[in-house]
Design a protein around this motif. Structure first.
Motif, PDB file in Angstrom:
ATOM      1  N   PRO A 107       3.964  88.229   6.901  1.00  0.00           N
ATOM      2  CA  PRO A 107       2.979  89.244   6.270  1.00  0.00           C
ATOM      3  C   PRO A 107       1.694  90.756   6.545  1.00  0.00           C
ATOM      4  O   PRO A 107       1.784  91.114   6.235  1.00  0.00           O
ATOM      5  CB  PRO A 107       1.711  88.402   5.084  1.00  0.00           C
ATOM      6  CG  PRO A 107       1.910  87.200   5.908  1.00  0.00           C
ATOM      7  CD  PRO A 107       3.529  87.198   7.206  1.00  0.00           C
ATOM      8  N   ASP A 108       1.725  90.481   8.003  1.00  0.00           N
ATOM      9  CA  ASP A 108       0.963  91.174   8.499  1.00  0.00           C
ATOM     10  C   ASP A 108       1.979  92.254   8.908  1.00  0.00           C
ATOM     11  O   ASP A 108       1.479  93.350   9.392  1.00  0.00           O
ATOM     12  CB  ASP A 108       0.500  90.621   9.253  1.00  0.00           C
ATOM     13  CG  ASP A 108       1.321  90.004  10.815  1.00  0.00           C
ATOM     14  OD1 ASP A 108       2.150  89.159   9.914  1.00  0.00           O
ATOM     15  OD2 ASP A 108       1.834  90.394  12.182  1.00  0.00           O
ATOM     16  N   VAL A 109       3.429  92.450   9.062  1.00  0.00           N
ATOM     17  CA  VAL A 109       3.802  93.009   9.681  1.00  0.00           C
ATOM     18  C   VAL A 109       5.077  94.237   8.529  1.00  0.00           C
ATOM     19  O   VAL A 109       5.165  93.865   7.330  1.00  0.00           O
ATOM     20  CB  VAL A 109       5.231  92.136   9.973  1.00  0.00           C
ATOM     21  CG1 VAL A 109       6.428  93.591   9.763  1.00  0.00           C
ATOM     22  CG2 VAL A 109       4.556  92.336  11.420  1.00  0.00           C
ATOM     23  N   ASP A 110       4.520  95.650   8.257  1.00  0.00           N
ATOM     24  CA  ASP A 110       4.943  96.528   8.071  1.00  0.00           C
ATOM     25  C   ASP A 110       5.649  97.111   8.378  1.00  0.00           C
ATOM     26  O   ASP A 110       6.904  97.575   7.345  1.00  0.00           O
ATOM     27  CB  ASP A 110       4.019  97.416   7.122  1.00  0.00           C
ATOM     28  CG  ASP A 110       2.908  96.759   6.046  1.00  0.00           C
ATOM     29  OD1 ASP A 110       3.123  95.286   5.047  1.00  0.00           O
ATOM     30  OD2 ASP A 110       1.291  97.368   5.755  1.00  0.00           O
ATOM     31  N   ALA A 111       6.810  96.781   9.490  1.00  0.00           N
ATOM     32  CA  ALA A 111       7.629  97.363   9.842  1.00  0.00           C
ATOM     33  C   ALA A 111       7.811  96.981  10.702  1.00  0.00           C
ATOM     34  O   ALA A 111       7.311  96.625  11.346  1.00  0.00           O
ATOM     35  CB  ALA A 111       7.070  99.369   9.961  1.00  0.00           C
ATOM     36  N   ALA A 112       9.314  97.920  11.038  1.00  0.00           N
ATOM     37  CA  ALA A 112      10.055  97.066  12.272  1.00  0.00           C
ATOM     38  C   ALA A 112      11.246  97.969  12.696  1.00  0.00           C
ATOM     39  O   ALA A 112      11.788  98.469  11.737  1.00  0.00           O
ATOM     40  CB  ALA A 112      10.907  95.458  11.584  1.00  0.00           C
ATOM     41  N   ALA A 113      11.599  98.080  14.285  1.00  0.00           N
ATOM     42  CA  ALA A 113      12.348  99.147  14.518  1.00  0.00           C
ATOM     43  C   ALA A 113      13.480  98.317  15.369  1.00  0.00           C
ATOM     44  O   ALA A 113      12.574  97.659  15.934  1.00  0.00           O
ATOM     45  CB  ALA A 113      11.418 100.367  14.643  1.00  0.00           C
ATOM     46  N   HIS A 114      14.055  98.545  15.315  1.00  0.00           N
ATOM     47  CA  HIS A 114      15.328  98.563  16.917  1.00  0.00           C
ATOM     48  C   HIS A 114      17.155  99.720  16.807  1.00  0.00           C
ATOM     49  O   HIS A 114      17.790  99.900  15.488  1.00  0.00           O
ATOM     50  CB  HIS A 114      16.034  96.855  15.893  1.00  0.00           C
ATOM     51  CG  HIS A 114      17.633  96.314  17.294  1.00  0.00           C
ATOM     52  ND1 HIS A 114      17.614  96.418  18.015  1.00  0.00           N
ATOM     53  CD2 HIS A 114      18.004  96.362  16.352  1.00  0.00           C
ATOM     54  CE1 HIS A 114      18.520  96.097  18.368  1.00  0.00           C
ATOM     55  NE2 HIS A 114      19.483  95.697  17.096  1.00  0.00           N
ATOM     56  N   THR A 115      16.559  99.554  17.707  1.00  0.00           N
ATOM     57  CA  THR A 115      17.991  99.968  18.156  1.00  0.00           C
ATOM     58  C   THR A 115      18.849 100.291  19.488  1.00  0.00           C
ATOM     59  O   THR A 115      18.596  99.105  20.210  1.00  0.00           O
ATOM     60  CB  THR A 115      17.498 102.026  18.162  1.00  0.00           C
ATOM     61  OG1 THR A 115      17.422 102.604  19.270  1.00  0.00           O
ATOM     62  CG2 THR A 115      17.070 102.367  17.420  1.00  0.00           C
ATOM     63  N   HIS A 116      19.870 100.862  19.932  1.00  0.00           N
ATOM     64  CA  HIS A 116      20.400 100.173  21.384  1.00  0.00           C
ATOM     65  C   HIS A 116      20.247 101.366  22.770  1.00  0.00           C
ATOM     66  O   HIS A 116      20.853 101.879  22.733  1.00  0.00           O
ATOM     67  CB  HIS A 116      21.604 100.653  20.927  1.00  0.00           C
ATOM     68  CG  HIS A 116      21.903  98.840  20.011  1.00  0.00           C
ATOM     69  ND1 HIS A 116      23.914  99.313  19.450  1.00  0.00           N
ATOM     70  CD2 HIS A 116      20.978  97.867  19.769  1.00  0.00           C
ATOM     71  CE1 HIS A 116      23.624  97.878  19.226  1.00  0.00           C
ATOM     72  NE2 HIS A 116      22.184  96.777  18.688  1.00  0.00           N
ATOM     73  N   GLY A 117      19.072 101.715  22.603  1.00  0.00           N
ATOM     74  CA  GLY A 117      18.504 102.683  23.509  1.00  0.00           C
ATOM     75  C   GLY A 117      18.467 102.453  24.553  1.00  0.00           C
ATOM     76  O   GLY A 117      18.979 101.436  25.280  1.00  0.00           O
ATOM     77  N   GLU A 188       3.825 103.625  11.450  1.00  0.00           N
ATOM     78  CA  GLU A 188       3.456 104.838  12.435  1.00  0.00           C
ATOM     79  C   GLU A 188       4.199 103.747  13.655  1.00  0.00           C
ATOM     80  O   GLU A 188       3.926 103.590  15.176  1.00  0.00           O
ATOM     81  CB  GLU A 188       2.369 105.475  12.485  1.00  0.00           C
ATOM     82  CG  GLU A 188       2.687 106.232  11.119  1.00  0.00           C
ATOM     83  CD  GLU A 188       2.464 106.201   9.569  1.00  0.00           C
ATOM     84  OE1 GLU A 188       1.448 106.248   9.135  1.00  0.00           O
ATOM     85  OE2 GLU A 188       2.806 104.528   9.183  1.00  0.00           O
ATOM     86  N   GLU A 189       2.868 102.440  13.492  1.00  0.00           N
ATOM     87  CA  GLU A 189       2.968 101.870  14.512  1.00  0.00           C
ATOM     88  C   GLU A 189       4.184 101.615  15.414  1.00  0.00           C
ATOM     89  O   GLU A 189       4.607 101.027  16.380  1.00  0.00           O
ATOM     90  CB  GLU A 189       1.298 100.387  13.974  1.00  0.00           C
ATOM     91  CG  GLU A 189       1.547  99.518  15.238  1.00  0.00           C
ATOM     92  CD  GLU A 189       0.605  98.368  15.238  1.00  0.00           C
ATOM     93  OE1 GLU A 189       0.672  97.420  15.415  1.00  0.00           O
ATOM     94  OE2 GLU A 189       0.893  97.984  13.773  1.00  0.00           O
ATOM     95  N   ALA A 190       5.225 100.590  14.057  1.00  0.00           N
ATOM     96  CA  ALA A 190       6.221  99.802  14.981  1.00  0.00           C
ATOM     97  C   ALA A 190       7.073 100.873  16.061  1.00  0.00           C
ATOM     98  O   ALA A 190       7.857 100.751  16.895  1.00  0.00           O
ATOM     99  CB  ALA A 190       7.116  99.226  13.762  1.00  0.00           C
ATOM    100  N   ALA A 191       6.897 101.942  15.262  1.00  0.00           N
ATOM    101  CA  ALA A 191       7.926 103.297  15.889  1.00  0.00           C
ATOM    102  C   ALA A 191       7.348 104.070  17.392  1.00  0.00           C
ATOM    103  O   ALA A 191       8.269 103.752  17.968  1.00  0.00           O
ATOM    104  CB  ALA A 191       7.647 104.354  14.990  1.00  0.00           C
TER     105      ALA A 191
END
Length: 254
Positions: A107-117, A188-191
């Motif tokens: 619940p503390d997480v508002d965003a998540a990011a995943h790619t194949h950099g 913003e933070e997750a990215a």
């Protein structure tokens, strides 16, 4: 006190205003990821929780290039993985399998990011955590984890749950032979953590190609982590890039 006292958190008069803010930042994150070369065909997704319907999250539509995503293209998905708002009902199944359990469990997480950099997926083949070899890497010191084994494309809830358990309460996880995933209290933070973690992978790969890097000792790395790895730092640093991409590509706000 550090620079955090100079950063002012945004204030919103209505939930609609906050929703638009989140969606604009999310669209900007996709444009930035494309600019930095983190797009890889159909792979990759970033999500942000809706401020009103907090069990729902916004995500990129399936098969739309990161460089073309606009705010109006974003898709709202409920806790069952069903599209409830958007121009399309097509959403990457891996995005649902990975992000749905994260948003449920944290619940503390508002965003998540995943790619194949490139550098993240290269580092992920080594089965190792990042080391505190420089100040930026200290943002992830004792704040990221690793899944060493690769079990195929994440289409099932079981694999998503494994990611949740391995991530724990940290900001990032290295998915073995796959890539990176980061989370934050804002998109913003997750990215930013994804951008920074990808660069830290690049930095350590470069350093180890010519020698054995000297590590920052535990106490100094821990202190630095609390300074450069704080939520406000991630958000503030992303906003510098967001201002740049909006100036360069204002159509993303459409």
């Amino acid at each position: 006190m550090g620079n955090e006292e100079l950063v002012t958190a945004p204030k919103f008069k209505t939930v609609e205003e906050e929703r638009l803010h989140r969606k604009n930042r999310l669209a900007g994150a996709f444009r930035l990821f494309s600019k930095f070369g983190f797009d890889e065909g159909l792979a990759g997704h970033i999500t942000v929780r809706d401020p009103e319907y907090t069990d729902y999250f916004w995500v990129n539509p399936f098969a739309v290039h990161f460089s073309l995503i606009q705010t109006s293209d974003l898709v709202l998905v409920n806790e069952e993985g069903e599209v409830v708002e958007g121009k399309t009902t097509a959403v990457n199944k891996a995005a649902l399998a990975i992000h749905t359990p994260i948003h449920k469990a944290r619940p503390d997480v508002d965003a998540a990011a995943h790619t194949h950099g490139l550098y993240g997926k290269t580092w992920s083949t080594l089965g190792r955590l990042l080391d505190p070899i420089n100040q930026d890497a200290c943002a992830f010191y004792e704040d990221h984890s690793i899944i060493a084994d690769y079990n195929g494309v994440v289409y099932e809830g079981e694999e998503g749950q494994k990611i949740v358990e391995t991530l724990g309460n940290r900001k990032g996880v290295i998915l073995g032979n796959h890539g990176l995933l980061t989370v934050g209290q804002s998109v913003e933070e997750a990215a930013w953590w994804y951008i920074s973690m990808e660069r830290c992978c690049q930095s350590q790969l470069m350093a180890e190609s010519v020698g054995k890097p000297k590590l920052i000792d535990h106490e100094k790395a821990k202190l630095t982590s609390q300074q450069v790895g704080a939520p406000w730092a991630g958000e503030a640093q992303f906003n510098l890039l967001y201002d740049r991409i909006v100036k360069e590509q204002p159509d993303l706000l459409n």
